[in-house]
Design a protein around this motif. Sequence first.
Motif, mmCIF file in Angstrom:
data_model
loop_
_atom_site.group_PDB
_atom_site.id
_atom_site.type_symbol
_atom_site.label_atom_id
_atom_site.label_comp_id
_atom_site.label_asym_id
_atom_site.label_seq_id
_atom_site.Cartn_x
_atom_site.Cartn_y
_atom_site.Cartn_z
ATOM 1 N N ARG B 42 0.842 -1.194 0.000
ATOM 2 C CA ARG B 42 0.000 0.000 0.000
ATOM 3 C C ARG B 42 0.878 1.246 0.000
ATOM 4 O O ARG B 42 2.062 1.215 0.323
ATOM 5 N N GLY B 43 0.261 2.372 -0.351
ATOM 6 C CA GLY B 43 0.961 3.638 -0.246
ATOM 7 C C GLY B 43 1.038 4.092 1.202
ATOM 8 O O GLY B 43 0.670 3.366 2.120
ATOM 9 N N LEU B 44 1.518 5.309 1.382
ATOM 10 C CA LEU B 44 1.667 5.852 2.727
ATOM 11 C C LEU B 44 0.378 6.551 3.172
ATOM 12 O O LEU B 44 -0.222 7.299 2.400
ATOM 13 N N GLN B 45 0.009 6.306 4.422
ATOM 14 C CA GLN B 45 -1.158 6.962 4.993
ATOM 15 C C GLN B 45 -0.705 7.979 6.033
ATOM 16 O O GLN B 45 0.101 7.660 6.903
ATOM 17 N N PHE B 46 -1.221 9.183 5.957
ATOM 18 C CA PHE B 46 -0.883 10.251 6.881
ATOM 19 C C PHE B 46 -1.455 9.958 8.263
ATOM 20 O O PHE B 46 -2.624 9.582 8.402
#
Lengths: 113, 114
Positions: B42-46
Motif C-alpha cells: 500500500r501507499g503511505l497513509q498520513f
Amino acid sequence: ETGVTQSPTHLIKTRGQQVTLRCSSQSGHNTVSWYQQALGQGPQFIFQYYREEENGRGNFPPRFSGLQFPNYSSELNVNALELDDSALYLCASSPGQGQGEQYFGPGTRLTVT
Amino acid sequence: AQSVAQPEDQVNVAEGNPLTVKCTYSVSGNPYLFWYVQYPNRGLQFLLKYITGDNLVKGSYGFEAEFNKSQTSFHLKKPSALVSDSALYFCAVRGRAAGNKLTFGGGTRVLVKP
C-alpha cells in the motif's frame, strides 16, 4: 483511502527500455510530488510539479522526467532503465505548496530485469 | 541538507502495551514534521503532523507525537497498541524553505503481538 490514483499497479520492463507511470491527484490539489521507494528503504524525493511546472528536484539523473497536465494529473517518465530503478514509485498530491500534508497514492511497483 | 533518523529497524510490543517509535531530525530553521504509516503493498497513509503550537500533537487512530526542539526529536506514541497497528512507520521532515520536498527516515517496522 486517499483520492490519489496511480497506474499501472505493477510493471515489468527490461534494462534499457523506457517507462511511463501515471498519477491522478486528489480533487482540488494542484501540486504533485513523485518518490522512489526501494525495497526496505524510505521514499526518496524525485521531483515536484506545481501548476504544470517542475519546481523542485531531488538527486535523480535527467533520465527521470515528468509532466503535469492542466487537470493536475502527472506522469513520471524514466528512460534507459537500469536494474537499480526497480522500486515502488509513489505519487503524492497536496493543495498548494503550503504546510499541509501530502496524500499518497498506492504506488506502482516497477521491476527491471 | 535535511535528514531524518529512525534508530530502530523494528519495535516489538505486546497488545495493550504502550508503543513508542523514535525519530530525530536535522533541518535548517523550524521544521514541519510528519508521521506516515505503510501497510503491505500500500501507499503511505498520513497519521499526524507538527507545524507550530502545542508540542503534543494528536492524530489518527489514537496516535500522538511529541515535538522536542532541544532534542530535535518527534517520537510517535500510542498508549495502548493493537495488533492492527503492525505496519511500517515513517517519520518525515520538511524545512520551511524547501518547497514541498519531504525527507523520510528509513522506517521502523512495528510488530504488535497478541
